[in-house]
Design a protein around this motif. Structure first.
Motif, mmCIF file in Angstrom:
data_model
loop_
_atom_site.group_PDB
_atom_site.id
_atom_site.type_symbol
_atom_site.label_atom_id
_atom_site.label_comp_id
_atom_site.label_asym_id
_atom_site.label_seq_id
_atom_site.Cartn_x
_atom_site.Cartn_y
_atom_site.Cartn_z
ATOM 1 N N THR A 1 0.789 -1.200 -0.154
ATOM 2 C CA THR A 1 0.183 0.002 0.086
ATOM 3 C C THR A 1 0.872 1.331 0.121
ATOM 4 O OG1 THR A 1 -0.190 -0.003 2.520
ATOM 5 C CG2 THR A 1 -1.917 -1.129 1.336
ATOM 6 N N ASP B 1 5.347 3.446 4.589
ATOM 7 C CA ASP B 1 5.381 4.732 3.694
ATOM 8 C C ASP B 1 5.809 5.960 4.314
ATOM 9 O OD1 ASP B 1 4.358 6.563 2.043
ATOM 10 O OD2 ASP B 1 2.448 5.535 1.868
ATOM 11 N N SER C 1 2.461 9.845 5.680
ATOM 12 C CA SER C 1 1.183 9.385 6.122
ATOM 13 C C SER C 1 0.484 10.394 6.806
ATOM 14 C CB SER C 1 1.253 8.118 6.993
ATOM 15 O OG SER C 1 2.059 8.292 8.351
ATOM 16 N N ARG C 2 -0.920 10.170 6.984
ATOM 17 C CA ARG C 2 -1.813 10.932 7.870
ATOM 18 C C ARG C 2 -2.373 10.221 9.111
ATOM 19 N NH1 ARG C 2 -5.756 12.477 2.800
ATOM 20 N NH2 ARG C 2 -5.536 9.973 2.547
ATOM 21 N N ASP D 1 -3.478 6.508 9.403
ATOM 22 C CA ASP D 1 -3.064 5.442 8.321
ATOM 23 C C ASP D 1 -2.344 4.544 9.044
ATOM 24 O OD1 ASP D 1 -4.411 6.795 6.352
ATOM 25 O OD2 ASP D 1 -2.563 8.044 5.683
ATOM 26 N N GLU D 2 -2.227 3.430 8.886
ATOM 27 C CA GLU D 2 -1.378 2.146 9.371
ATOM 28 C C GLU D 2 -0.436 1.941 8.189
ATOM 29 O OE1 GLU D 2 -3.511 -1.197 10.694
ATOM 30 O OE2 GLU D 2 -3.897 -0.162 12.618
ATOM 31 N N GLN D 3 0.598 2.912 8.247
ATOM 32 C CA GLN D 3 1.467 2.908 6.832
ATOM 33 C C GLN D 3 2.433 1.855 6.898
ATOM 34 O OE1 GLN D 3 2.326 4.886 9.632
ATOM 35 N NE2 GLN D 3 4.191 6.063 9.200
ATOM 36 N N ARG E 1 1.174 1.827 12.664
ATOM 37 C CA ARG E 1 1.401 3.156 12.451
ATOM 38 C C ARG E 1 2.668 3.692 13.258
ATOM 39 N NH1 ARG E 1 0.072 7.626 10.209
ATOM 40 N NH2 ARG E 1 0.242 9.594 11.202
ATOM 41 N N ASP F 1 4.699 10.479 10.801
ATOM 42 C CA ASP F 1 4.812 10.922 9.600
ATOM 43 C C ASP F 1 6.287 11.126 9.365
ATOM 44 O OD1 ASP F 1 4.225 12.099 7.060
ATOM 45 O OD2 ASP F 1 3.866 13.905 7.762
#
Length: 289
Positions: A67, A85, A88-89, A92-94, A109, A112
């Motif tokens: 993702t 990622d 992220s915001r 979001d589980e980035q 998460r 950011d």
């Protein structure tokens, strides 16, 4: 003395050069990894591939349903991988954890603006954040540097040791077997982080380096601002200071100047260096062996 060129370390096999390069790294065991996908853009989750080069041999791991739009990758000791990622915001589980077969197994998460993502030999994630995360509205990245388990448990976050400031931007992060080293903006100290001890701060006169290598009492800083991108500063660890011994210049392994922004991975006594669009890794090793 340092060499006037980096040494060639690892390269992506030519058979994969038609794929799109998303990210690359060198892990805690010295293996180089490239995260790749097909050139065609598709909305939503996508399939990707990690190609690993280990002592000249290569193999691939297919990852399903990735993702991350701005991915960073590293390996886990069980043969799996973690992909995060960088942007992220809230909510979001980035971070995605993939098992050895490339199947998604965990998401969580970490905040950011990820600048550095390095896993250690036990599988924990060490993350350094850049300024947009530190000064943004995400409390998870406000500390500037953190350690997480591979299942998303918060294990450690940076707090200024005596005489230190808060991190404004994590310029370099070195993760070795039992110790991590944080080199943060704005005053650029070198902070030693060990599990059983409070963080230890040493002041340095070196500004703007993008990588730091540590071998016993020896230290090397690579890079700097503007014309100092090819600078190597050798130094020694004192009680409360890092004392400069010499300054030199270094080129890439093929002789081209080290004058562009490059990705640097700091691992113990080694600095792995890659042009951000390149399929090759070079190395500077200050190890005594």
């Amino acid at each position: 003395m340092t060499p006037d060129r980096l040494a060639p370390y690892a390269r992506l096999p030519r058979a994969y050069h038609d794929l799109r390069l998303l990210h690359s790294t060198v892990d805690a065991f010295g293996r180089a990894h490239w995260l790749l996908r097909t050139p065609e853009e598709t909305p939503g989750p996508y399939d990707a591939m990690v190609v690993t080069v280990d002592d000249g041999a290569s193999y691939e791991t297919a990852l399903s349903s990735v993702t991350a739009r701005h991915p960073k990758v590293d390996s886990l000791p069980d043969g799996g991988f973690v992909v995060a990622d960088a942007r992220s915001r809230a909510g979001d589980e980035q971070v995605q954890v993939f098992d050895a077969l490339g199947r998604p197994s965990w998401t969580f998460r970490v905040g950011d603006a990820i600048e550095h993502l390095l896993t250690d030999e036990s599988g924990d994630l060490w993350i350094g954040y850049f300024d947009e995360g530190v000064f943004g509205d995400d409390p998870l990245s406000a500390a500037g540097a953190r350690r997480w388990s591979a299942t998303g448990e918060a294990l450690w976050e940076y707090r200024p040791p005596p005489g230190g400031d808060w991190i404004a931007d994590c310029y370099a992060l070195n993760v070795d077997r039992r110790v991590a080293w944080v080199y943060p903006y704005t005053s650029f100290p070198l902070v030693e982080v060990r599990d059983s001890r409070p963080p230890r701060l040493r002041t340095t006169p070196v500004r703007g380096a993008s990588g730091v290598a540590v071998d016993g009492e020896r230290v090397a800083f690579l890079g700097g601002y503007r014309r100092d991108r090819d600078r190597v500063v050798l130094a020694s660890l004192g009680e409360a200071t890092v004392d400069v011994l010499s300054t030199s210049r270094v080129a890439c392994a093929d002789g081209t100047p080290l004058d562009r922004p490059r990705q640097v991975v700091s691992r113990g006594p080694r600095l792995y260096v890659r042009d951000r669009s390149s399929t090759e890794w070079d190395v500077l090793d200050i190890g005594g062996g």
